[in-house]
Design a protein around this motif. Sequence first.
Motif, mmCIF file in Angstrom:
data_model
loop_
_atom_site.group_PDB
_atom_site.id
_atom_site.type_symbol
_atom_site.label_atom_id
_atom_site.label_comp_id
_atom_site.label_asym_id
_atom_site.label_seq_id
_atom_site.Cartn_x
_atom_site.Cartn_y
_atom_site.Cartn_z
ATOM 1 N N ALA A 134 0.826 -1.209 0.000
ATOM 2 C CA ALA A 134 0.000 0.000 0.000
ATOM 3 C C ALA A 134 0.862 1.261 0.000
ATOM 4 N N VAL A 135 1.887 1.275 0.820
ATOM 5 C CA VAL A 135 2.772 2.446 0.878
ATOM 6 C C VAL A 135 3.535 2.583 -0.434
ATOM 7 N N ALA A 136 3.999 1.470 -0.980
ATOM 8 C CA ALA A 136 4.729 1.516 -2.248
ATOM 9 C C ALA A 136 3.820 2.001 -3.375
ATOM 10 N N ALA A 137 2.564 1.563 -3.376
ATOM 11 C CA ALA A 137 1.621 2.036 -4.401
ATOM 12 C C ALA A 137 1.339 3.519 -4.236
ATOM 13 N N MET A 138 1.234 3.989 -2.998
ATOM 14 C CA MET A 138 1.022 5.413 -2.759
ATOM 15 C C MET A 138 2.215 6.231 -3.246
ATOM 16 N N LEU A 139 3.417 5.775 -2.963
ATOM 17 C CA LEU A 139 4.603 6.492 -3.423
ATOM 18 C C LEU A 139 4.703 6.488 -4.945
ATOM 19 N N SER A 140 4.328 5.378 -5.556
ATOM 20 C CA SER A 140 4.337 5.287 -7.010
ATOM 21 C C SER A 140 3.316 6.248 -7.616
ATOM 22 N N ALA A 141 2.127 6.290 -7.038
ATOM 23 C CA ALA A 141 1.100 7.224 -7.520
ATOM 24 C C ALA A 141 1.532 8.670 -7.315
ATOM 25 N N TRP A 142 2.210 8.941 -6.206
ATOM 26 C CA TRP A 142 2.694 10.292 -5.948
ATOM 27 C C TRP A 142 3.744 10.695 -6.977
ATOM 28 N N ALA A 143 4.649 9.774 -7.318
ATOM 29 C CA ALA A 143 5.679 10.066 -8.322
ATOM 30 C C ALA A 143 5.053 10.294 -9.694
ATOM 31 N N LEU A 144 4.053 9.467 -10.043
ATOM 32 C CA LEU A 144 3.378 9.653 -11.325
ATOM 33 C C LEU A 144 2.582 10.953 -11.352
ATOM 34 N N GLY A 145 1.990 11.321 -10.222
ATOM 35 C CA GLY A 145 1.284 12.596 -10.141
ATOM 36 C C GLY A 145 2.224 13.776 -10.308
ATOM 37 N N ALA A 146 3.404 13.682 -9.705
ATOM 38 C CA ALA A 146 4.397 14.742 -9.873
ATOM 39 C C ALA A 146 4.859 14.829 -11.324
ATOM 40 N N LEU A 147 5.009 13.681 -11.964
ATOM 41 C CA LEU A 147 5.379 13.656 -13.382
ATOM 42 C C LEU A 147 4.296 14.316 -14.227
ATOM 43 N N LEU A 148 3.031 14.024 -13.922
ATOM 44 C CA LEU A 148 1.918 14.657 -14.634
ATOM 45 C C LEU A 148 1.905 16.157 -14.390
ATOM 46 N N LEU A 149 2.178 16.571 -13.158
ATOM 47 C CA LEU A 149 2.218 17.993 -12.849
ATOM 48 C C LEU A 149 3.326 18.698 -13.615
ATOM 49 N N PHE A 150 4.480 18.062 -13.720
ATOM 50 C CA PHE A 150 5.571 18.654 -14.508
ATOM 51 C C PHE A 150 5.201 18.726 -15.985
ATOM 52 N N ALA A 151 4.512 17.729 -16.508
ATOM 53 C CA ALA A 151 4.085 17.746 -17.908
ATOM 54 C C ALA A 151 3.082 18.870 -18.156
ATOM 55 N N ILE A 152 2.160 19.067 -17.231
ATOM 56 C CA ILE A 152 1.182 20.150 -17.375
ATOM 57 C C ILE A 152 1.869 21.507 -17.288
ATOM 58 N N THR A 153 2.820 21.630 -16.369
ATOM 59 C CA THR A 153 3.561 22.892 -16.241
ATOM 60 C C THR A 153 4.355 23.187 -17.513
ATOM 61 N N ALA A 154 5.009 22.177 -18.061
ATOM 62 C CA ALA A 154 5.755 22.371 -19.313
ATOM 63 C C ALA A 154 4.820 22.743 -20.449
ATOM 64 N N SER A 155 3.656 22.122 -20.489
ATOM 65 C CA SER A 155 2.676 22.450 -21.516
ATOM 66 C C SER A 155 2.207 23.901 -21.378
ATOM 67 N N LEU A 156 1.984 24.341 -20.157
ATOM 68 C CA LEU A 156 1.545 25.726 -19.939
ATOM 69 C C LEU A 156 2.648 26.739 -20.278
ATOM 70 N N LEU A 157 3.882 26.382 -19.958
ATOM 71 C CA LEU A 157 4.978 27.304 -20.238
ATOM 72 C C LEU A 157 5.329 27.357 -21.724
ATOM 73 N N LEU A 158 5.166 26.250 -22.425
ATOM 74 C CA LEU A 158 5.557 26.208 -23.831
ATOM 75 C C LEU A 158 4.418 26.587 -24.773
ATOM 76 N N ALA A 159 3.209 26.686 -24.264
ATOM 77 C CA ALA A 159 2.071 27.010 -25.144
ATOM 78 C C ALA A 159 1.958 28.476 -25.405
#
Length: 137
Positions: A112-137
């Motif tokens: 459960a903790v490992a899945a939470m950490l994995s989801a948190w890392a993927l969420g951070a990756l998604l947040l960085f992708a959205i930020t890059a999209s906003l900055l480059l658009a």
Amino acid sequence: MSYLVGVSAVMAVFLVAVVGFLASRAWKGYAPGGSADSSMLRSLKGSPLVWVLSFLLVVVAVAASVVVFVSGTAAQQAVVSVVLVGVGVLLLVGYVGYGTFTSSRARGHTNAVAAMLSAWALGALLLFAITASLLLA
């Protein structure tokens, strides 16, 4: 310019919230423990031959896609470009998600903790992708 400042402010607030949460958390000590069971999947996952063959299969598939992209028609190029981007995104997400999960499990955390950490890392990756999209658009 104000758009860039707004996006930076949102990211700064998020960063402060995450650092505050992690700093206030009472971290428990743990001792990593190995499991005694050995399944076929576990032995395949640990086999270097499986990893090498998988890597070679991905390289051959990407090389064939690039050849089709360079020498194909416009329709083929459009399809292959979507496939290449999709494969790249899947490899990145799989690397980050699976890598975080397995490294967390190796450090003694529960599933459960490992899945939470994995989801948190993927969420951070998604947040960085959205930020890059906003900055480059």
